[in-house]
Design a protein around this motif. Structure first.
Motif, mmCIF file in Angstrom:
data_model
loop_
_atom_site.group_PDB
_atom_site.id
_atom_site.type_symbol
_atom_site.label_atom_id
_atom_site.label_comp_id
_atom_site.label_asym_id
_atom_site.label_seq_id
_atom_site.Cartn_x
_atom_site.Cartn_y
_atom_site.Cartn_z
ATOM 1 N N SER A 268 0.617 -1.430 -0.377
ATOM 2 C CA SER A 268 0.183 0.084 -0.266
ATOM 3 C C SER A 268 0.497 1.027 0.031
ATOM 4 C CB SER A 268 -0.830 -0.033 1.000
ATOM 5 O OG SER A 268 -0.047 0.405 2.273
ATOM 6 N N ARG A 269 0.218 1.816 -0.407
ATOM 7 C CA ARG A 269 1.097 3.456 -0.551
ATOM 8 C C ARG A 269 -0.169 4.224 -0.178
ATOM 9 N NH1 ARG A 269 2.318 6.045 -6.132
ATOM 10 N NH2 ARG A 269 -0.143 6.517 -5.934
ATOM 11 N N LEU A 270 0.851 5.903 0.729
ATOM 12 C CA LEU A 270 0.386 6.610 1.293
ATOM 13 C C LEU A 270 0.908 8.261 1.032
ATOM 14 C CD1 LEU A 270 -2.080 7.726 3.307
ATOM 15 C CD2 LEU A 270 -0.021 7.624 4.515
ATOM 16 N N CYS A 271 0.871 9.494 0.519
ATOM 17 C CA CYS A 271 1.510 10.497 0.257
ATOM 18 C C CYS A 271 1.883 11.204 1.257
ATOM 19 C CB CYS A 271 0.549 11.689 -0.420
ATOM 20 S SG CYS A 271 0.399 11.827 -1.830
ATOM 21 N N VAL A 281 -3.796 3.759 -1.278
ATOM 22 C CA VAL A 281 -4.097 2.971 -2.585
ATOM 23 C C VAL A 281 -3.373 1.717 -1.711
ATOM 24 C CG1 VAL A 281 -2.335 3.443 -4.110
ATOM 25 C CG2 VAL A 281 -4.275 2.442 -4.629
ATOM 26 N N GLU A 282 -3.751 0.250 -2.254
ATOM 27 C CA GLU A 282 -3.101 -0.467 -1.971
ATOM 28 C C GLU A 282 -3.259 -1.639 -3.113
ATOM 29 O OE1 GLU A 282 -5.812 -3.917 0.937
ATOM 30 O OE2 GLU A 282 -5.108 -2.383 1.632
ATOM 31 N N VAL A 283 -2.360 -2.635 -3.795
ATOM 32 C CA VAL A 283 -2.399 -3.244 -4.902
ATOM 33 C C VAL A 283 -1.835 -4.845 -4.246
ATOM 34 C CG1 VAL A 283 -1.945 -1.575 -6.393
ATOM 35 C CG2 VAL A 283 0.164 -2.639 -6.021
ATOM 36 N N PRO A 284 -2.451 -5.848 -4.242
ATOM 37 C CA PRO A 284 -1.892 -7.322 -4.649
ATOM 38 C C PRO A 284 -0.097 -7.498 -5.434
ATOM 39 C CG PRO A 284 -3.763 -7.499 -5.980
ATOM 40 C CD PRO A 284 -3.575 -5.904 -5.828
ATOM 41 N N LEU A 285 0.268 -8.330 -4.673
ATOM 42 C CA LEU A 285 1.553 -8.326 -4.810
ATOM 43 C C LEU A 285 1.949 -10.162 -5.420
ATOM 44 C CD1 LEU A 285 4.625 -6.749 -3.141
ATOM 45 C CD2 LEU A 285 3.676 -6.131 -4.884
ATOM 46 N N LEU A 286 2.150 -10.150 -6.723
ATOM 47 C CA LEU A 286 1.530 -11.982 -6.932
ATOM 48 C C LEU A 286 3.105 -11.841 -7.778
ATOM 49 C CD1 LEU A 286 -0.579 -11.176 -10.356
ATOM 50 C CD2 LEU A 286 -1.056 -12.236 -7.589
ATOM 51 N N CYS A 287 3.693 -13.307 -7.343
ATOM 52 C CA CYS A 287 4.565 -14.506 -6.734
ATOM 53 C C CYS A 287 4.750 -15.391 -7.358
ATOM 54 C CB CYS A 287 5.703 -13.680 -5.947
ATOM 55 S SG CYS A 287 7.606 -14.996 -5.353
ATOM 56 N N ARG A 288 5.162 -15.485 -8.508
ATOM 57 C CA ARG A 288 4.868 -16.854 -9.704
ATOM 58 C C ARG A 288 4.989 -18.433 -8.808
ATOM 59 N NH1 ARG A 288 5.977 -14.332 -13.785
ATOM 60 N NH2 ARG A 288 8.657 -15.254 -14.151
ATOM 61 N N GLY A 289 4.758 -19.036 -8.489
ATOM 62 C CA GLY A 289 5.299 -20.678 -8.352
ATOM 63 C C GLY A 289 3.964 -20.781 -6.732
ATOM 64 N N GLY A 290 2.774 -19.968 -6.384
ATOM 65 C CA GLY A 290 2.080 -20.046 -5.560
ATOM 66 C C GLY A 290 2.793 -19.294 -3.711
ATOM 67 N N ASP A 337 4.547 1.802 -8.565
ATOM 68 C CA ASP A 337 4.149 3.579 -8.306
ATOM 69 C C ASP A 337 3.045 3.173 -10.061
ATOM 70 O OD1 ASP A 337 5.346 4.126 -5.810
ATOM 71 O OD2 ASP A 337 6.599 5.242 -6.785
ATOM 72 N N ALA A 338 3.028 2.636 -10.612
ATOM 73 C CA ALA A 338 2.413 2.609 -11.907
ATOM 74 C C ALA A 338 0.670 1.834 -11.494
ATOM 75 C CB ALA A 338 2.678 2.112 -13.486
ATOM 76 N N MET A 339 1.633 0.517 -11.641
ATOM 77 C CA MET A 339 0.024 -0.056 -10.878
ATOM 78 C C MET A 339 -0.558 1.198 -10.046
ATOM 79 S SD MET A 339 0.255 -3.055 -12.806
ATOM 80 C CE MET A 339 -0.721 -3.561 -12.184
ATOM 81 N N MET A 340 -0.151 1.098 -8.601
ATOM 82 C CA MET A 340 -1.122 2.214 -8.187
ATOM 83 C C MET A 340 -1.609 3.367 -8.573
ATOM 84 S SD MET A 340 1.257 1.800 -4.675
ATOM 85 C CE MET A 340 1.640 0.412 -3.539
ATOM 86 N N GLN A 341 -1.069 3.649 -9.374
ATOM 87 C CA GLN A 341 -1.826 5.383 -10.428
ATOM 88 C C GLN A 341 -3.061 4.525 -10.888
ATOM 89 O OE1 GLN A 341 -1.092 8.139 -9.450
ATOM 90 N NE2 GLN A 341 -2.493 9.267 -11.021
ATOM 91 N N ARG A 342 -2.732 3.535 -11.593
ATOM 92 C CA ARG A 342 -3.483 2.736 -12.441
ATOM 93 C C ARG A 342 -4.981 2.149 -11.653
ATOM 94 N NH1 ARG A 342 -6.568 1.934 -17.138
ATOM 95 N NH2 ARG A 342 -6.942 0.181 -17.285
#
Length: 379
Positions: A268-271, A281-290, A337-342
């Motif tokens: 998550s990110r906050l000014c 805003v927060e976004v999930p982080l994916l890491c391949r392989g479960g 940051d780009a994903m959070m902006q999106r």
């Protein structure tokens, strides 16, 4: 590097790579034996040549060649997670001698002629904090023996994580003090089933200035917090809090209640200048392989670009319990940051749906807000 054992003491090894270039090369390794296993926090102040270590019932201040400058015992003391401090035995029959686990160890910069301080928060007394002198941790700068409910900061359970960062921002809202600097501490803490149950997962705490009736470490109405409808269901486990540029980032895992109710890792990110959490805003982080559960993280660089290095573990089914399978995943800060902006743009201007009509963003935590379709000029 910390090397721990099953005994009641811990050996700290400080390698040469942690020391300044001027340190003698023939002293590549120094050892010191400290009480307080397991040690939980190590804070290095290269500028002043000091090292701070926090563990169970013990706090240490060392030189860079590992000579103990000061040592403070922080526990055990009479306490119970079911009671509010101050602990009075006749009013709290469940109180017993309880170990104090160091939860936060942070540095606060000096303000004008005032020196900086070492912020120490433990698991005792509903997670209250204190300020100690950076030059001599035995010297208390601030401590409250009768805290109010807004001063409970860290998790009162040794198993529940607490993370935090100290930031400095402009003081715009306080009349005569306007135009000066405001020192704040942003704290992320997991859910605890005992003790005060209304503490949000992320809160802002005042450090300086503090003039009556304001109190240090207090969660005030004008300072932001992350509003959550039913925190126990999300069960956030915080791993790291860092500052980068003009933002504060939190890394944590939690249950995704919107979809399959499985545990995922989020950033998550906050000014830093946003005291109302409008920019959160927060976004999930994916890491391949479960690999879905963050275990540790560090903000560094790869190929000259800032990146978040995250140790991820595979969870046991749909639980927050990690297996022994782990991996290191790296996330570029520019891409993050780009994903959070999106996510912000889609939620505020597209009702949460992307160009294909599929849901890309939503508002979690069982609150009444929903994604909107506002003009982009208002974003």
């Amino acid at each position: 590097m910390l090397a721990s054992s099953v005994s009641s003491s811990v050996v700290v090894v400080l390698l040469l790579l942690l020391l300044p270039p001027s340190y003698p090369s023939d002293a590549s390794m120094q050892w010191v034996k400290l009480d307080g296993s397991p040690l939980s926090h190590l804070l290095l102040d290269l500028g002043a040549g000091r090292l701070y270590v926090g563990g169970v019932d013990h706090l240490y201040q060392l030189t860079l060649d590992l000579e103990v400058m000061s040592h403070v015992k922080t526990g055990p003391f009479l306490d119970s997670p079911d009671c509010l401090p101050p602990i009075v035995p006749q009013d709290c029959p469940s109180a017993t001698p309880t170990h104090n686990y160091n939860k936060l160890l942070l540095m606060e910069a000096g303000q004008g002629v005032e020196p900086g301080s070492l912020i120490v928060c433990g698991s005792l007394f509903q997670g209250i904090c204190e300020k100690r002198s950076l030059s001599n941790i035995s010297q208390l700068i601030y401590q409250t023996s009768n805290p109010v409910d807004t001063q409970y900061v860290a998790a009162n359970d040794p198993r529940i994580s607490t993370v935090g960062v100290v930031i400095t921002t402009r003081n715009k809202q306080e009349g005569g003090a306007a135009g000066g600097e405001l020192h704040l501490m942003l704290v992320g803490r997991g859910y605890t089933s005992r003790g005060p149950g209304d503490i949000p997962p992320i809160t802002t705490r005042r450090l300086h200035p503090v003039t009556p009736p304001r109190r240090a470490f207090s969660q005030e109405e004008e300072l932001g917090k992350l509003v959550v409808g039913s925190y126990s269901e999300y069960n956030n486990h915080f791993v790291k809090a860092v500052t980068h540029g003009d933002h504060v980032y939190f890394l944590f895992s939690r249950r995704d209640m919107w979809h399959k109710k499985e545990y995922r890792t989020y950033a998550s990110r906050l000014c830093t200048s946003d005291r109302s959490f409008y920019s959160y805003v927060e976004v999930p982080l994916l890491c391949r392989g479960g690999y879905n559960l963050a275990q540790g993280a560090w903000l560094g660089n790869i190929s000259g670009k800032p990146a978040l290095f995250v140790v991820m573990a595979a969870g046991q089914a749909s639980t927050p319990v990690a297996t022994s399978r782990s991996a290191l995943c790296i996330y570029g800060m520019v891409e993050l940051d780009a994903m959070m902006q999106r996510a912000q743009e889609v939620c505020y201007t597209e009702g949460g749906r992307g160009g294909s009509g599929q849901e890309e963003a939503y508002i979690e935590y069982a609150v009444s807000s929903k994604c909107l379709k506002l003009p982009k000029v208002k974003l």
